[in-house]
Design a protein around this motif. Structure first.
Motif, short mmCIF file in Angstrom:
data_model
loop_
_atom_site.label_atom_id
_atom_site.label_comp_id
_atom_site.label_asym_id
_atom_site.label_seq_id
_atom_site.Cartn_x
_atom_site.Cartn_y
_atom_site.Cartn_z
N VAL A 141 -1.74 -0.77 -40.63
CA VAL A 141 -1.94 0.68 -40.68
C VAL A 141 -3.34 0.93 -40.14
O VAL A 141 -4.33 0.43 -40.70
CB VAL A 141 -1.82 1.24 -42.11
CG1 VAL A 141 -2.11 2.73 -42.12
CG2 VAL A 141 -0.44 0.96 -42.69
N LEU A 142 -3.44 1.69 -39.04
CA LEU A 142 -4.74 1.98 -38.45
C LEU A 142 -5.41 3.11 -39.24
O LEU A 142 -4.81 4.16 -39.47
CB LEU A 142 -4.60 2.37 -36.98
CG LEU A 142 -5.91 2.26 -36.20
CD1 LEU A 142 -6.27 0.80 -35.97
CD2 LEU A 142 -5.82 2.98 -34.88
N ALA A 143 -6.63 2.88 -39.68
CA ALA A 143 -7.35 3.87 -40.49
C ALA A 143 -8.28 4.73 -39.64
O ALA A 143 -8.44 5.92 -39.92
CB ALA A 143 -8.16 3.16 -41.58
N ALA A 144 -8.92 4.14 -38.63
CA ALA A 144 -9.87 4.89 -37.80
C ALA A 144 -9.90 4.28 -36.41
O ALA A 144 -9.68 3.08 -36.23
CB ALA A 144 -11.27 4.86 -38.41
N VAL A 173 -1.72 -9.36 -30.57
CA VAL A 173 -3.04 -8.90 -30.14
C VAL A 173 -3.50 -7.72 -31.00
O VAL A 173 -2.69 -6.94 -31.51
CB VAL A 173 -3.01 -8.49 -28.64
CG1 VAL A 173 -2.09 -7.31 -28.40
CG2 VAL A 173 -4.39 -8.21 -28.11
N PHE A 174 -4.83 -7.63 -31.16
CA PHE A 174 -5.49 -6.45 -31.72
C PHE A 174 -6.63 -6.15 -30.75
O PHE A 174 -7.56 -6.93 -30.63
CB PHE A 174 -6.05 -6.71 -33.12
CG PHE A 174 -6.48 -5.47 -33.84
CD1 PHE A 174 -5.70 -4.93 -34.86
CD2 PHE A 174 -7.66 -4.81 -33.50
CE1 PHE A 174 -6.10 -3.78 -35.53
CE2 PHE A 174 -8.06 -3.67 -34.16
CZ PHE A 174 -7.27 -3.14 -35.19
N ASP A 175 -6.52 -5.03 -30.04
CA ASP A 175 -7.48 -4.66 -29.01
C ASP A 175 -8.02 -3.27 -29.32
O ASP A 175 -7.33 -2.27 -29.12
CB ASP A 175 -6.79 -4.68 -27.64
CG ASP A 175 -7.75 -4.48 -26.48
OD1 ASP A 175 -8.98 -4.39 -26.69
OD2 ASP A 175 -7.26 -4.43 -25.33
N ALA A 176 -9.25 -3.20 -29.84
CA ALA A 176 -9.87 -1.91 -30.17
C ALA A 176 -10.14 -1.12 -28.90
O ALA A 176 -10.67 -1.65 -27.93
CB ALA A 176 -11.17 -2.12 -30.94
N LEU A 177 -9.77 0.16 -28.92
CA LEU A 177 -9.97 1.05 -27.77
C LEU A 177 -11.05 2.09 -28.03
O LEU A 177 -11.43 2.81 -27.10
CB LEU A 177 -8.65 1.76 -27.42
CG LEU A 177 -7.47 0.84 -27.10
CD1 LEU A 177 -6.20 1.67 -26.89
CD2 LEU A 177 -7.76 -0.02 -25.89
N ALA A 178 -11.54 2.17 -29.26
CA ALA A 178 -12.56 3.16 -29.62
C ALA A 178 -13.55 2.53 -30.60
O ALA A 178 -13.17 1.68 -31.41
CB ALA A 178 -11.92 4.39 -30.25
N PRO A 179 -14.82 2.94 -30.53
CA PRO A 179 -15.81 2.42 -31.48
C PRO A 179 -15.41 2.76 -32.92
O PRO A 179 -14.80 3.79 -33.18
CB PRO A 179 -17.10 3.14 -31.10
CG PRO A 179 -16.89 3.60 -29.69
CD PRO A 179 -15.42 3.87 -29.56
N GLY A 180 -15.77 1.87 -33.84
CA GLY A 180 -15.50 2.12 -35.26
C GLY A 180 -14.05 1.96 -35.66
O GLY A 180 -13.62 2.47 -36.68
N THR A 181 -13.29 1.19 -34.88
CA THR A 181 -11.87 1.00 -35.20
C THR A 181 -11.74 0.07 -36.41
O THR A 181 -12.41 -0.95 -36.49
CB THR A 181 -11.13 0.39 -33.99
OG1 THR A 181 -11.17 1.34 -32.91
CG2 THR A 181 -9.69 0.06 -34.32
N TRP A 182 -10.89 0.50 -37.35
CA TRP A 182 -10.59 -0.39 -38.46
C TRP A 182 -9.19 -0.13 -38.98
O TRP A 182 -8.63 0.95 -38.77
CB TRP A 182 -11.65 -0.34 -39.56
CG TRP A 182 -11.69 0.87 -40.44
CD1 TRP A 182 -12.32 2.05 -40.18
CD2 TRP A 182 -11.11 1.01 -41.73
NE1 TRP A 182 -12.17 2.92 -41.22
CE2 TRP A 182 -11.43 2.29 -42.19
CE3 TRP A 182 -10.36 0.18 -42.55
CZ2 TRP A 182 -11.01 2.77 -43.44
CZ3 TRP A 182 -9.94 0.64 -43.78
CH2 TRP A 182 -10.27 1.93 -44.22
N ALA A 183 -8.62 -1.16 -39.63
CA ALA A 183 -7.24 -1.09 -40.08
C ALA A 183 -7.06 -1.93 -41.33
O ALA A 183 -7.93 -2.74 -41.68
CB ALA A 183 -6.31 -1.62 -38.98
N VAL A 184 -5.94 -1.73 -41.99
CA VAL A 184 -5.51 -2.58 -43.08
C VAL A 184 -4.31 -3.36 -42.57
O VAL A 184 -3.39 -2.79 -41.97
CB VAL A 184 -5.13 -1.77 -44.34
CG1 VAL A 184 -4.53 -2.67 -45.40
CG2 VAL A 184 -6.35 -1.04 -44.88
#
Length: 190
Positions: A141-144, A173-184
């Motif tokens: 679940v993507l939080a931010a 894969v987990f590829d962040a596309l924006a700063p401050g990305t976080w998930a559970v």
């Protein structure tokens, strides 16, 4: 950066070292055989078992697959008490591939084969995971932020509040596309 201590006063490296020795002994495998199965140098495994060294997530996952244990098998077992882990606290492991960190929030107990993680990631590097044990399923679940998440050959772009479930026993894969990305993330083991 200082190394945080666990609830028992041991560093994460000390906890992981003890768990590696315990699980390798339990499996009846030699240092050489576990290193071969994990695709790492015997000297690296020896350092990790002695508590020296700073393993990446990739190395630890490879060792878990080689030993046939869930990732949480390298960490202290949870106690049946109320537990609070504040954002930014808890034993954190980094990736050697990307600005990606995983913090175990809840390790599985016998009969409850699942782990819960907080994932933090920054753009600029894809975190590609090798397949885990057969039958593992991951839920995110993507939080931010924004991220491409899922199977390597078909990742899905997630935005805050989005959920994805995919086979963890395939490359993913987990590829962040924006700063401050976080998930559970929840890993379900068979």
């Amino acid at each position: 950066m200082s190394v945080p201590e666990t609830a028992g006063g041991r560093t994460p490296q000390e906890v992981i070292a003890a768990a590696l020795r315990r699980e390798r002994t339990r499996s009846g495998l030699s240092l050489t055989e576990v290193a071969r199965r994990a695709g790492i140098a015997k000297s690296t495994l020896s350092q990790l078992e002695s508590g020296s060294g700073n393993p990446s997530i990739e190395t630890l996952w490879a060792l878990c697959v080689a030993l046939g244990i869930p990732f949480s098998g390298l960490l202290d077992s949870p106690q049946p008490t109320v537990q609070v882990i504040r954002a930014g606290e808890g034993p954190m492991l980094g990736s050697s591939q990307a600005d990606y960190h995983a913090t175990v929030l809840a390790a599985s107990r016998p009969g409850s084969p699942r782990d819960v993680y907080r994932i933090t990631a920054e753009p600029g590097g894809r975190r590609v995971s090798d397949p885990h044990q057969r039958g593992v399923v991951e839920h995110v679940v993507l939080a931010a932020g924004r991220a491409l998440v899922g199977p390597v050959d078909a990742p899905v772009e997630l935005r805050p509040g989005d959920y994805i479930c995919y086979p963890g026993d395939l490359p993913h894969v987990f590829d962040a596309l924006a700063p401050g990305t976080w998930a559970v993330m929840v890993s379900d083991y068979p």
